[in-house]
Enzyme design. Structure first.
Site, short mmCIF file in Angstrom:
data_model
loop_
_atom_site.label_atom_id
_atom_site.label_comp_id
_atom_site.label_asym_id
_atom_site.label_seq_id
_atom_site.Cartn_x
_atom_site.Cartn_y
_atom_site.Cartn_z
N ARG A 27 -9.91 7.05 0.71
CA ARG A 27 -8.79 7.09 -0.23
C ARG A 27 -9.26 7.42 -1.64
O ARG A 27 -8.57 8.12 -2.39
CB ARG A 27 -8.05 5.75 -0.20
CG ARG A 27 -7.22 5.60 1.09
CD ARG A 27 -6.92 4.16 1.38
NE ARG A 27 -6.00 3.98 2.49
CZ ARG A 27 -6.34 4.05 3.80
NH1 ARG A 27 -7.60 4.34 4.14
NH2 ARG A 27 -5.43 3.86 4.74
N ASP A 321 -9.93 -3.24 13.96
CA ASP A 321 -11.23 -2.65 14.29
C ASP A 321 -12.26 -3.72 14.66
O ASP A 321 -13.40 -3.38 15.00
CB ASP A 321 -11.73 -1.81 13.11
CG ASP A 321 -10.80 -0.62 12.84
OD1 ASP A 321 -10.12 -0.18 13.78
OD2 ASP A 321 -10.74 -0.16 11.69
C1 S3P Z 1 -7.54 3.08 8.98
C2 S3P Z 1 -6.51 2.45 9.59
C3 S3P Z 1 -6.59 1.82 10.91
C4 S3P Z 1 -8.04 1.71 11.40
C5 S3P Z 1 -8.87 2.89 11.08
C6 S3P Z 1 -8.86 3.19 9.59
C7 S3P Z 1 -7.31 3.64 7.62
O1 S3P Z 1 -5.82 2.56 11.81
O2 S3P Z 1 -8.08 1.45 12.78
O3 S3P Z 1 -10.20 2.67 11.49
O4 S3P Z 1 -8.29 3.91 6.91
O5 S3P Z 1 -6.14 3.81 7.27
P1 S3P Z 1 -4.23 2.47 11.86
O6 S3P Z 1 -3.68 3.74 11.35
O7 S3P Z 1 -3.93 2.23 13.30
O8 S3P Z 1 -3.77 1.31 10.99
#
Ligand code: S3P
Length: 445
Positions: A27, A321
């Site tokens: 981000r 995760d």
């Molecule tokens: C992430 C969101 C999660 C996570 C992924 C990273 C992110 O997924 O599992 O490793 O950086 O926005 P989701 O989109 O299912 O929340």
């Protein structure tokens, strides 16, 4: 990689830091590219996934300089009309958030990924982006994603996410930065909120609320992209990288782990809550806020015995995760631990629900999969075996930890996946094992 541990574990203290947060590094790069002026990203995660996002913003002609292990990003455009083909590698976050950003800017590009990423569902972002007027195509709801040129701004959107997913939410918020009308996103449960926090930190005004039924809602006003101004972003340590170290500590009675500068965002905090329920001592100290994120020191002490525990569906978004490493903790617990509502784990870098059962099962783990739930019976001895990470970094960490519990050699195929989020994991694990009086042998790379 073959791992063999020789040990009679003894209590130890391990103190250190972990690599930067993966979600926040993605981000910081993407918003740094959009923000006017200079964004200095300190202590970012440098891993295969985040380097894919770095390449994505470079394809947008964004200038990025190396500085003291971090990056300085000169953002705010102008952006080129075409960015060519961008390889997102294994990174779902690069592809989904990147698609939102490109769709908002109207930049023509093709996003491709590796075999795992090319199997993951992309219809979940394509559909709402099209509702905003985005020009985006997919191959039957999967990568490659093709983004077409577009004149003018995107429309607004009122959308309820079918699942709590930070990647979908963030994709739409990024697309919404240039939208000419409001964007309102509702999600059934709060997914990680790093995008909302970083938007605010960099000057975007965003309203958040909760509906009477407990759903989370974000409202982004039109044309907010021009409010983004570059700043220093100090990235905290990744709680998902702290988790395997915390589990290893929890497996050794009296062992103590002290990790500094760890991200303590509550929307990522489910893992610590479960650890406490399993009887593990967890203390947060020196809590403070940096770049809009709670940060602090985490101390973990291994208990005499691990209690079995349950993870409920509403907790899953906050420990998404960490389920694989919690499954290892459950293997050592007294009794049966239950994980309910894991459907979203089936569409990660691998189908983690069946992979947890099958791979730990090869080592003698007693695990039952029923629908999207997993039941882990603790207390059985694990044996050496040949297992596979299935190219999934979280499974590679899980299997490395489980090897610590096994008698005999464990051969992990595809251990190189560790480079996706925690390139130094093996070295840190070795240091900890040595502190515990053991020896970790990597018999083969
Ligand atoms: C992430 C969101 C999660 C996570 C992924 C990273 C992110 O997924 O599992 O490793 O950086 O926005 P989701 O989109 O299912 O929340």
């Amino acid at each position: 990689m073959k791992l063999a541990f020789a040990h009679a574990p003894r209590p130890f203290t391990y103190e250190g830091e972990i690599p930067g947060d993966k979600s926040m590094t993605h981000r910081a790069l993407l918003l740094g590219a959009m923000a006017k002026g200079r964004t200095e990203i300190q202590r970012p995660l440098r891993s295969a996934d985040t380097l894919a996002t770095l390449e994505l913003i470079r394809a947008l002609d964004v200038q990025v300089e190396e500085r003291d292990g971090g990056w300085v990003v000169y953002g705010g455009g102008p952006f080129p009309p075409k960015a060519g083909t961008i390889d997102c590698g294994n990174s779902g976050t690069t592809m989904r958030l990147g698609a939102g950003l490109l769709a908002g800017l109207g930049v023509e590009a093709t996003l491709v990924g590796d075999d795992s990423l090319s199997r993951r569902p992309m219809g979940r972002i394509v559909k709402p982006l099209r509702l905003m007027g985005g020009c985006i195509g997919s191959h039957e709801g999967r990568a490659p994603l093709t983004l077409g040129p577009r004149e003018g701004s995107l429309r607004g959107l009122r959308y309820r996410l079918p699942v709590a997913s930070a990647q979908i939410k963030s994709c739409l918020l990024l697309a919404g930065l240039g939208a000419k009308e409001e964007v309102t996103i509702r999600e059934p449960l709060l997914s990680r909120d790093h995008t909302e926090r970083l938007f605010r930190y960099l000057g975007v005004s965003l309203e958040e609320s909760w509906t009477p039924s407990g759903e989370h809602q974000v409202l982004l006003q039109p044309h907010q992209g021009s409010s983004l101004v570059g700043k220093v972003i100090r990235v905290p340590g990744d709680p998902s990288s702290a988790a395997p170290l915390a589990v290893l500590t929890a497996l050794i009675p009296g062992a103590r782990l002290v990790l500094h500068h760890v991200g303590l965002n509550p929307s990522r905090g489910g893992f610590w809550q479960v650890l406490k329920r399993a009887g593990v001592e967890v203390v947060f100290r020196q809590e403070r806020e940096e770049a809009g994120e709670p940060v602090g020191t985490v101390e973990v002490v291994g208990p005499e015995a691990i209690e079995s525990f349950s993870v409920l569906p509403e907790e899953v978004p906050h420990l998404l995760d960490e389920v694989p490493v919690l499954a290892v903790l459950a293997l050592k617990a007294k009794g049966v631990s239950s994980f309910y509502g894991l459907s979203e784990l089936r569409v990660k870098e691998s189908d983690r629900v069946s992979a947890i059962r099958e791979e730990l099962g090869k080592m003698g783990g007693m695990i039952v999969e029923r629908g999207d739930d997993l039941f882990v019976e603790g207390g059985h001895l694990l044996r050496g075996a040949r297992v596979s990470s299935r190219g999934d970094h979280r499974l590679a960490m899980m299997l490395s930890l489980a090897s610590f519990l096994a008698r005999g050699e464990v051969e992990i195929e595809g251990a190189e996946a560790l480079s996706v989020s925690f390139p130094t994991f093996r070295d840190v694990l070795r240091e900890m094992v040595e502190e515990a009086g053991g020896r970790m042998e990597v018999l083969e790379r």
